[in-house]
Design a protein around this motif. Structure first.
Motif, PDB file in Angstrom:
ATOM      1  N   ILE A  30       0.825  -1.216   0.000  1.00 36.62           N
ATOM      2  CA  ILE A  30       0.000   0.000   0.000  1.00 36.62           C
ATOM      3  C   ILE A  30       0.857   1.264   0.000  1.00 36.62           C
ATOM      4  CG2 ILE A  30      -0.312   0.107   2.509  1.00 36.62           C
ATOM      5  CD1 ILE A  30      -3.278   0.934   1.830  1.00 36.62           C
ATOM      6  N   GLN A  31       2.050   1.185   0.572  1.00 34.57           N
ATOM      7  CA  GLN A  31       2.898   2.365   0.677  1.00 34.57           C
ATOM      8  C   GLN A  31       3.531   2.793  -0.643  1.00 34.57           C
ATOM      9  OE1 GLN A  31       4.227   1.182   5.148  1.00 34.57           O
ATOM     10  NE2 GLN A  31       5.658   2.461   4.044  1.00 34.57           N
ATOM     11  N   ILE A  89      -3.211  -0.219 -10.983  1.00 31.80           N
ATOM     12  CA  ILE A  89      -2.125   0.762 -11.048  1.00 31.80           C
ATOM     13  C   ILE A  89      -2.496   1.910 -11.985  1.00 31.80           C
ATOM     14  CG2 ILE A  89       0.243   1.116 -11.884  1.00 31.80           C
ATOM     15  CD1 ILE A  89       0.907  -1.642 -10.622  1.00 31.80           C
ATOM     16  N   SER A  90      -3.056   1.600 -13.140  1.00 29.22           N
ATOM     17  CA  SER A  90      -3.476   2.640 -14.080  1.00 29.22           C
ATOM     18  C   SER A  90      -4.544   3.534 -13.463  1.00 29.22           C
ATOM     19  CB  SER A  90      -3.988   1.986 -15.368  1.00 29.22           C
ATOM     20  OG  SER A  90      -4.460   2.952 -16.259  1.00 29.22           O
ATOM     21  N   GLY A 101       8.255   2.030  -7.316  1.00 23.86           N
ATOM     22  CA  GLY A 101       8.705   0.650  -7.237  1.00 23.86           C
ATOM     23  C   GLY A 101       9.296   0.403  -5.860  1.00 23.86           C
ATOM     24  N   PHE A 102       9.347  -0.850  -5.458  1.00 25.06           N
ATOM     25  CA  PHE A 102       9.890  -1.177  -4.151  1.00 25.06           C
ATOM     26  C   PHE A 102      11.339  -0.710  -4.012  1.00 25.06           C
ATOM     27  CE2 PHE A 102       6.352  -4.152  -4.520  1.00 25.06           C
ATOM     28  CZ  PHE A 102       5.690  -3.876  -3.334  1.00 25.06           C
ATOM     29  N   LEU A 114      10.495   8.143   0.354  1.00 24.72           N
ATOM     30  CA  LEU A 114       9.393   8.369  -0.595  1.00 24.72           C
ATOM     31  C   LEU A 114       8.095   7.695  -0.182  1.00 24.72           C
ATOM     32  CD1 LEU A 114      11.239   7.937  -4.021  1.00 24.72           C
ATOM     33  CD2 LEU A 114      10.451  10.065  -2.968  1.00 24.72           C
ATOM     34  N   CYS A 115       8.190   6.639   0.594  1.00 26.92           N
ATOM     35  CA  CYS A 115       7.009   5.807   0.893  1.00 26.92           C
ATOM     36  C   CYS A 115       6.862   5.532   2.394  1.00 26.92           C
ATOM     37  CB  CYS A 115       7.118   4.482   0.151  1.00 26.92           C
ATOM     38  SG  CYS A 115       7.628   4.615  -1.567  1.00 26.92           S
ATOM     39  N   PRO A 116       6.859   6.586   3.222  1.00 27.90           N
ATOM     40  CA  PRO A 116       6.861   6.344   4.669  1.00 27.90           C
ATOM     41  C   PRO A 116       5.523   5.908   5.257  1.00 27.90           C
ATOM     42  CG  PRO A 116       6.726   8.672   4.264  1.00 27.90           C
ATOM     43  CD  PRO A 116       6.900   8.005   2.920  1.00 27.90           C
TER      44      PRO A 116
END
Length: 117
Positions: A30-31, A89-90, A101-102, A114-116
């Motif tokens: 989800i992040q 995603i779209s 991306g991971f 970037l993804c906290p």
């Protein structure tokens, strides 16, 4: 014989395995979805609602660290899973979300910031 042994020693000394598997633990799925205008401060409730409106089943627990878009459901092919993932995603991109991306988010032990959430 010495040349062979030297070659083997050189090869084995080059391979250093990272034995701590937690160094490669990624952020929860989800992040990776971050609102473009508020990356790092994305409203988690709004993001969940956006994912549900983009086709994620409302019965899915998006807070579960095991949840992800790569799950192949019963009676579903890998191609169908990939199509579903691409559609979600779209859709999220069309709602103003950046999908990182991971590798961009970084592992949990060394996050990029970037993804906290």
């Amino acid at each position: 014989m010495i040349v062979v042994l030297t070659g083997i020693l050189n090869l084995t000394s080059c391979v250093v395995a990272d034995m701590d598997s937690t160094n490669h633990t990624s952020v929860p799925w989800i992040q990776v979805f971050q609102k473009v205008d508020s990356t790092g401060q994305t409203n988690s409730h709004e993001r969940k609602e956006a994912l549900y409106s983009c086709g994620v089943d409302r019965h899915e627990n998006l807070d579960d660290k095991n949840w992800g878009l790569n799950t192949v459901y019963n009676n579903q092919t890998i191609e169908e899973m990939m199509d579903r993932k691409d559609r979600v995603i779209s859709c999220m991109k069309s709602k103003g979300y950046q999908v990182y991306g991971f590798e961009q988010c970084g592992p949990l032990k060394a996050p990029s910031g970037l993804c906290p959430n």
